[in-house]
Structures are given as C-alpha cells and as structure tokens.
Design a protein around this motif. Sequence first.
Motif, PDB file in Angstrom:
ATOM      1  N   THR A 253       0.846  -1.193   0.000  1.00  0.00           N
ATOM      2  CA  THR A 253       0.000   0.000   0.000  1.00  0.00           C
ATOM      3  C   THR A 253       0.885   1.248   0.000  1.00  0.00           C
ATOM      4  O   THR A 253       2.088   1.186   0.285  1.00  0.00           O
ATOM      5  CB  THR A 253      -0.892   0.037   1.249  1.00  0.00           C
ATOM      6  OG1 THR A 253      -0.058   0.174   2.419  1.00  0.00           O
ATOM      7  CG2 THR A 253      -1.716  -1.239   1.364  1.00  0.00           C
ATOM      8  N   THR A 254       0.282   2.392  -0.309  1.00  0.00           N
ATOM      9  CA  THR A 254       1.017   3.652  -0.265  1.00  0.00           C
ATOM     10  C   THR A 254       1.579   3.901   1.130  1.00  0.00           C
ATOM     11  O   THR A 254       2.725   4.340   1.294  1.00  0.00           O
ATOM     12  CB  THR A 254       0.106   4.813  -0.683  1.00  0.00           C
ATOM     13  OG1 THR A 254      -0.337   4.595  -2.021  1.00  0.00           O
ATOM     14  CG2 THR A 254       0.836   6.144  -0.599  1.00  0.00           C
ATOM     15  N   GLU A 255       0.796   3.594   2.154  1.00  0.00           N
ATOM     16  CA  GLU A 255       1.243   3.789   3.528  1.00  0.00           C
ATOM     17  C   GLU A 255       2.463   2.928   3.840  1.00  0.00           C
ATOM     18  O   GLU A 255       3.429   3.387   4.461  1.00  0.00           O
ATOM     19  CB  GLU A 255       0.108   3.462   4.501  1.00  0.00           C
ATOM     20  CG  GLU A 255       0.473   3.671   5.967  1.00  0.00           C
ATOM     21  CD  GLU A 255      -0.658   3.308   6.910  1.00  0.00           C
ATOM     22  OE1 GLU A 255      -0.505   3.535   8.133  1.00  0.00           O
ATOM     23  OE2 GLU A 255      -1.701   2.794   6.447  1.00  0.00           O
ATOM     24  N   ARG A 257       4.644   1.691   1.670  1.00  0.00           N
ATOM     25  CA  ARG A 257       5.769   2.166   0.862  1.00  0.00           C
ATOM     26  C   ARG A 257       6.431   3.382   1.501  1.00  0.00           C
ATOM     27  O   ARG A 257       7.660   3.449   1.635  1.00  0.00           O
ATOM     28  CB  ARG A 257       5.288   2.516  -0.552  1.00  0.00           C
ATOM     29  CG  ARG A 257       4.796   1.329  -1.362  1.00  0.00           C
ATOM     30  CD  ARG A 257       4.163   1.759  -2.685  1.00  0.00           C
ATOM     31  NE  ARG A 257       3.583   0.626  -3.383  1.00  0.00           N
ATOM     32  CZ  ARG A 257       4.261  -0.202  -4.158  1.00  0.00           C
ATOM     33  NH1 ARG A 257       5.563   0.003  -4.342  1.00  0.00           N
ATOM     34  NH2 ARG A 257       3.669  -1.213  -4.756  1.00  0.00           N
ATOM     35  N   ASP A 258       5.608   4.353   1.911  1.00  0.00           N
ATOM     36  CA  ASP A 258       6.149   5.575   2.495  1.00  0.00           C
ATOM     37  C   ASP A 258       6.817   5.303   3.844  1.00  0.00           C
ATOM     38  O   ASP A 258       7.874   5.864   4.154  1.00  0.00           O
ATOM     39  CB  ASP A 258       5.039   6.615   2.654  1.00  0.00           C
ATOM     40  CG  ASP A 258       4.489   7.099   1.327  1.00  0.00           C
ATOM     41  OD1 ASP A 258       5.096   6.795   0.279  1.00  0.00           O
ATOM     42  OD2 ASP A 258       3.435   7.773   1.328  1.00  0.00           O
ATOM     43  N   HIS A 367       9.084  12.550  -3.657  1.00  0.00           N
ATOM     44  CA  HIS A 367       8.542  11.305  -4.198  1.00  0.00           C
ATOM     45  C   HIS A 367       9.625  10.632  -5.040  1.00  0.00           C
ATOM     46  O   HIS A 367       9.989  11.119  -6.111  1.00  0.00           O
ATOM     47  CB  HIS A 367       7.305  11.600  -5.048  1.00  0.00           C
ATOM     48  CG  HIS A 367       6.604  10.373  -5.533  1.00  0.00           C
ATOM     49  ND1 HIS A 367       5.621  10.398  -6.501  1.00  0.00           N
ATOM     50  CD2 HIS A 367       6.727   9.056  -5.175  1.00  0.00           C
ATOM     51  CE1 HIS A 367       5.180   9.181  -6.724  1.00  0.00           C
ATOM     52  NE2 HIS A 367       5.849   8.341  -5.940  1.00  0.00           N
ATOM     53  N   THR A 369      10.807   8.006  -7.505  1.00  0.00           N
ATOM     54  CA  THR A 369      10.169   7.204  -8.552  1.00  0.00           C
ATOM     55  C   THR A 369      11.218   6.594  -9.474  1.00  0.00           C
ATOM     56  O   THR A 369      12.361   7.075  -9.562  1.00  0.00           O
ATOM     57  CB  THR A 369       9.217   8.065  -9.404  1.00  0.00           C
ATOM     58  OG1 THR A 369       9.995   9.032 -10.143  1.00  0.00           O
ATOM     59  CG2 THR A 369       8.198   8.790  -8.521  1.00  0.00           C
ATOM     60  N   ASP A 418       8.649   3.349  -4.687  1.00  0.00           N
ATOM     61  CA  ASP A 418       7.794   4.460  -5.106  1.00  0.00           C
ATOM     62  C   ASP A 418       7.348   5.243  -3.873  1.00  0.00           C
ATOM     63  O   ASP A 418       6.190   5.612  -3.718  1.00  0.00           O
ATOM     64  CB  ASP A 418       6.579   3.938  -5.881  1.00  0.00           C
ATOM     65  CG  ASP A 418       5.870   5.035  -6.675  1.00  0.00           C
ATOM     66  OD1 ASP A 418       6.558   5.882  -7.253  1.00  0.00           O
ATOM     67  OD2 ASP A 418       4.623   5.052  -6.680  1.00  0.00           O
ATOM     68  N   ALA A 419       8.321   5.496  -2.981  1.00  0.00           N
ATOM     69  CA  ALA A 419       8.022   6.060  -1.662  1.00  0.00           C
ATOM     70  C   ALA A 419       8.117   7.584  -1.662  1.00  0.00           C
ATOM     71  O   ALA A 419       8.960   8.171  -2.337  1.00  0.00           O
ATOM     72  CB  ALA A 419       8.998   5.501  -0.624  1.00  0.00           C
ATOM     73  N   THR A 420       7.264   8.196  -0.895  1.00  0.00           N
ATOM     74  CA  THR A 420       7.354   9.619  -0.590  1.00  0.00           C
ATOM     75  C   THR A 420       7.839   9.736   0.853  1.00  0.00           C
ATOM     76  O   THR A 420       7.246   9.148   1.754  1.00  0.00           O
ATOM     77  CB  THR A 420       5.989  10.314  -0.750  1.00  0.00           C
ATOM     78  OG1 THR A 420       5.556  10.186  -2.110  1.00  0.00           O
ATOM     79  CG2 THR A 420       6.088  11.792  -0.396  1.00  0.00           C
TER      80      THR A 420
END
Length: 438
Positions: A253-255, A257-258, A367, A369, A418-420
Amino acid sequence: MSDIPKGALSRTARLASLPLSAAGRATLGLGQRLAGRDREAVNTELQRRTAEQLFEVLGTLKGGAMKFGQALSIYEAAIPEEYAAPYREALTKLQNAAPPMPPATVHKIMAHQFGTGWRARFAEFDDTAAAAASIGQVHRGLWHDGRPVAVKLQYPGADAALKSDMDQLFRVAPLLGMVVPGTQMRPLVAELRERILEELDYAQEADNQRAFAAGYAGDEKFLVPRVVASAPKAIIAEWVDGTSLNKIIATGTTEQRDRAGSLLTELHFAAPTRVGLLHADPHPGNYLLTDDGRLAVIDFGSVARLPDGAPPIIGRVTRLALEGHADLVVEALRGEGFIPAGYEPDAELLMNYVVPFIEPLRQETFHFTRAWMQAQAARMSNFSSEESRLARNLNLPPSYLLIHRVTFGSVGVMCQLDATAPFREIVTEYLAGFNDPV
C-alpha cells in the motif's frame, strides 16, 4: 543441490556460456533485422533472452555469481523502462531464492557447528528451509527456552565458490553492463569482491548484529533481532515476522511504501553515528516491515565500519551545494581528494553535476520514482556531455566507495518502493556535517 558447485572448470563454463550465448543471439538478431523484422522488437527480444539466461545462471550457481546478481538488483530502478520489463522479474527472483540444501546436509552442518547434541538446544527445528539466498539459507526453530529463532547456515563450499566467481565475473563484466547501462562493472566487481568475502565470516556478522541490536534495543522505529548463538558458519538469532520489502515493492500500500522508505532513509543516515556502522547491503530482502510499523533488519554480513560516524565532508558539501556555494564545493572536494591535483574543474559545471543529487532536499517531502532515477542514470551515462567528461576527471577515494554505493543503492530501493519521504528532515537531523557552519 547439496552445496555450491565449486569446481572452477564447471563454474567457469557456466559463466563463460553467457557471452557466447549473447554473441549468438546478436548474430541471430542481425539476421532477423536484415530479413525485415522491426529493429526495436528484435532488440527487446534479445534483451529479454539475455536477461533470462544471465540471471538463471547467476541464481543457480549461488555463491558470488548470485550475490552479484543481488547487488545489481538494487539498481533495477535506474534501468530505462523500455529495457526494465525483461529484467524485473528475474532480478526480483534473485533477491530471495536459491535451490535449498537437503536435510541430511543441514544436519551435518549443525553438528559440525554446534556439536552432535545440537538438537537438545532446540525445542523444535524445521528441516525445510524458510528462505534460501546466495551464500546461505535460513531455517525456523524454537529455542529451548521457547523463543522462535532463525538459524542461518552457510552453504558448504561457499568460500571456494565465491573466490572463483569473483575471478570469473571479471570476464563477463561487459555483458553484465547491459543490466545497468553506463555503469563500469569491473570496479564494481572489485569492490563487491571484498564485501562478499567478508560475508563468509559469520562470526564477524554475528558481532555486527550484536552491535546493531545493542544500539537499537527498545527502539520504537527499528527492530534488530538479538543473536542467540553463533559459530563460524552459522548464526542463530531471534525470529522476526513482517512483510518483506520485496513484497511491498510488488503489492504494498502507499502507507507501507512511504513508511518503509522513510525508515530505510533514517537507518542509512543515523546508524553511523548511533552504532559506528553503516548497513552496507541495501537490497530489499534484508528488511521487513513489522505489523507495528517498525523496520526490521535481518542481515548484517556487509557493513562499513565508521567508528567516528559518517565523514562530515559529505554533509558539508551537500549543504554547500544546496545553498549554491560553487567555489566552496570545489574547495571542499579538492581537500578530500575528490579533485586530483592539477585539475581545475569549472565550478558552475561541477555544481550542475552535483545539484541533481540534492534535488530531494529542496522539498519538505520527495517522491522517489523509477522515472526520476532513470533520468539521473541517463544523465550520468551520457558520455558525450560536458558533465560526464567532468565526472571522469574526478576521483572517488577508496574510503568513500562503499558509502557511495550504499547511498545509491538505498535511493534505488526507495525508487522501487515508489516512496514519498521527508528526506530533507531526515538528512538535516542525521547527516554528519550538514549543520556545520558554512
């Protein structure tokens, strides 16, 4: 496969088959183009077949060959997208897969390392490997006091195979260069050889892990499993459950990854000051994200020893470049041996070369990428550019080589994730020299 094939002739033959096969495919491709097939389609197919054979050979040989493939895998994000697809699956497979040893071999190793009564130290021991990688595999067990443990065993013949591989990989370095265009593979193989041979010493690895575990004991963000017992070819440590960064890269998930990206960045910049060591093998298989949001680190075979922390020059030059002090950047780099005597680089051109590396610091969050990483790799590999010509005149002192590789590798993993991340905040707090007076 009971151990690593260690016969120099057999291993050399497998590695030597790579450039020969590549040459055959190139000839076939030329014939297909002459016959009217689309050039791009032919080239893509040649890339795919080369990648499949390259990583199949590196993987099944285990040892240094596979370890080198794992090292390449952290640069996957830098490969242009039109070439990356054929490599990505093969690279990912390399990061945590190898043919396991049979139980009989496992039992012999355990008896040799811990004595014939080794089973009495366990309440349970699983003969089936839970994970298998380049120079060893891991079994799950239950220690006599009830603690779940991970038992890491080195493959028989790993030392001979590693030394042979590192010699032979020099011969196929140009082909390996297809994986990361623009990368000089021979220096990378030479540096990697030293790191890999260090990883044969499990006693030293256990000491590395003990140092990290002591430095991060009770930490709310990081989990380093404690060593329960160790021997020259085996390490028993507390078992850790979590989601591998490999899986997060694929389906996270985005969470996730970050969170993983932020913690990986903090580990990279904070550990040298906190522990006096830099974790130097940043491929995703070495990290897990636990259910309570901590980053677990599970492999300590490769570290850089920095008893005084990271060299302050790195943070100082970063700060100077960020603030546009071109002449001071030149002065600082010359003082540390990055600029050879007698060479007078154009200060502004040097800044143009350095500035993209500090781009993530210009924003509160950045971000990371694959597209950004590919742009940096393309810029660095454009040998006709003024920046590239300047870079070829610069030195990378040996004491900074591993730090540079680990930093680049960590950023590569960030881009795979793909982490911010709040990169500027982390660097400002932890990078030695960054807050020194200009």
